[in-house]
Design a protein around this motif. Structure first.
Motif, PDB file in Angstrom:
ATOM      1  N   ASP A   1       3.329  -1.477  -1.839  1.00  0.00           N
ATOM      2  CA  ASP A   1       3.190  -2.407  -0.718  1.00  0.00           C
ATOM      3  C   ASP A   1       1.755  -2.462  -0.234  1.00  0.00           C
ATOM      4  O   ASP A   1       1.238  -3.529   0.077  1.00  0.00           O
ATOM      5  CB  ASP A   1       4.111  -1.986   0.431  1.00  0.00           C
ATOM      6  CG  ASP A   1       5.576  -2.248   0.116  1.00  0.00           C
ATOM      7  OD1 ASP A   1       5.843  -2.983  -0.854  1.00  0.00           O
ATOM      8  OD2 ASP A   1       6.445  -1.711   0.832  1.00  0.00           O
TER       9      ASP A   1
ATOM     10  N   THR B   1       6.881   3.095  -3.376  1.00  0.00           N
ATOM     11  CA  THR B   1       7.083   1.798  -2.726  1.00  0.00           C
ATOM     12  C   THR B   1       5.978   1.518  -1.716  1.00  0.00           C
ATOM     13  O   THR B   1       5.425   0.423  -1.668  1.00  0.00           O
ATOM     14  CB  THR B   1       8.450   1.757  -2.020  1.00  0.00           C
ATOM     15  OG1 THR B   1       9.458   2.034  -2.977  1.00  0.00           O
ATOM     16  CG2 THR B   1       8.690   0.391  -1.394  1.00  0.00           C
TER      17      THR B   1
ATOM     18  N   TYR C   1      -0.758  -5.614  -0.269  1.00  0.00           N
ATOM     19  CA  TYR C   1      -1.393  -6.018   0.989  1.00  0.00           C
ATOM     20  C   TYR C   1      -2.904  -6.143   0.812  1.00  0.00           C
ATOM     21  O   TYR C   1      -3.511  -7.153   1.185  1.00  0.00           O
ATOM     22  CB  TYR C   1      -1.066  -4.992   2.068  1.00  0.00           C
ATOM     23  CG  TYR C   1      -1.849  -5.181   3.347  1.00  0.00           C
ATOM     24  CD1 TYR C   1      -1.493  -6.172   4.262  1.00  0.00           C
ATOM     25  CD2 TYR C   1      -2.941  -4.371   3.647  1.00  0.00           C
ATOM     26  CE1 TYR C   1      -2.211  -6.345   5.433  1.00  0.00           C
ATOM     27  CE2 TYR C   1      -3.656  -4.541   4.805  1.00  0.00           C
ATOM     28  CZ  TYR C   1      -3.291  -5.529   5.696  1.00  0.00           C
ATOM     29  OH  TYR C   1      -4.014  -5.707   6.853  1.00  0.00           O
TER      30      TYR C   1
END
Length: 206
Positions: free
Chosen positions: A28, A24, A32
C-alpha cells in the motif's frame, strides 16, 4: 490435538498474519508513493509544456525539475469536518489587492504529529460539486523553504463528516511562478505556527 501442537499452530498463524499485514502495508505504501510521484511528474509536465502554464517561455526552457519535500505518509491525515456556525460568503484577498468570493464552509479538525490542528475549508462560489473544497494555508516554512504566499491543496469530501488531507499534495499557486497572476491568500485561520515539511517547495529554491 495436543496442547503443544495447538500452541505451535497458533504461533504460525500469528506470524503469518504479521507477515501478511507487513506485506500489505508495504505494498500500500509503495502504491501510495508511486501515485504521489506520478502526480508530481504530471505537475512538472504541465508547467513545462502546457500552453496554460503560468511560466513564461524562458522559464519553461530553464525548468528542469520541481522541488518537493520527501514523501511522508504521516502528513496524510483524516480530519473531522465541523460545519462553520457562521457559514457565509467571504471575500478572500488576492495577491493583486482584489478579492474573490468563497464560501466559509467548515473546519477540518485533526492531529498532525501529535498536535491538534484546525483549518478552514473554503468552497469556490461557482463550485458545482458540493463535495469539493479548497484549502489555502501558510506555515512556518512560508517565505523560507516554501512560497511566502502559502500553498494550496484541492480536497474532496470522502466521508459523511470527514475528509482526507494529504499535505504531500500541497502545491504552489500560479503567482509563485509568475507575479502577473492573482492568487487567493490563506485566511488567518489557516496560518500555522508550525512547519509543514511536505509537498512542494519554493520552485526557485533547493
Amino acid at each position: 490435538m495436543q496442547k503443544r501442537n495447538i500452541l505451535i499452530i497458533g504461533i504460525f498463524v500469528v506470524v503469518g498474519l504479521a507477515f501478511w499485514y507487513t506485506l500489505t502495508r508495504s505494498t500500500d505504501e509503495e502504491i501510495y508513493v508511486e501515485n504521489i510521484q506520478k502526480e508530481r511528474e504530471r505537475q512538472f509536465r504541465f508547467l513545462k509544456f502546457n500552453l496554460d502554464s503560468p511560466l513564461e517561455d524562458h522559464q519553461k526552457s530553464e525548468l528542469t525539475s520541481l522541488s518537493f519535500y520527501p514523501i511522508d505518509m504521516s502528513y496524510r491525515v483524516r480530519a473531522k469536518m465541523v460545519p462553520a456556525e457562521d457559514r457565509r460568503m467571504l471575500e478572500i484577498p488576492m495577491t493583486d489587492g482584489t478579492v474573490e468570493k468563497y464560501l466559509k464552509h467548515s473546519y477540518a479538525e485533526f492531529q498532525l504529529n501529535g498536535q491538534p490542528l484546525r483549518l478552514l475549508l473554503l468552497q469556490a462560489a461557482k463550485e458545482s460539486d458540493k463535495r469539493n473544497f479548497f484549502l489555502a494555508f501558510a506555515d512556518d516554512t512560508s517565505g523560507e523553504e516554501t512560497y511566502g504566499g502559502g500553498r494550496y491543496i484541492n480536497l474532496r469530501q470522502d466521508g459523511k463528516n470527514s475528509i482526507t488531507i494529504d499535505f504531500n499534495m500541497a502545491y504552489n499557486p500560479y503567482c509563485a511562478y509568475n507575479p502577473d497572476y492573482a492568487c487567493p491568500l490563506p485566511p488567518r485561520e489557516n496560518i500555522l505556527e508550525i512547519p509543514i515539511r511536505a509537498g512542494e517547495k519554493d520552485y526557485k529554491k533547493d
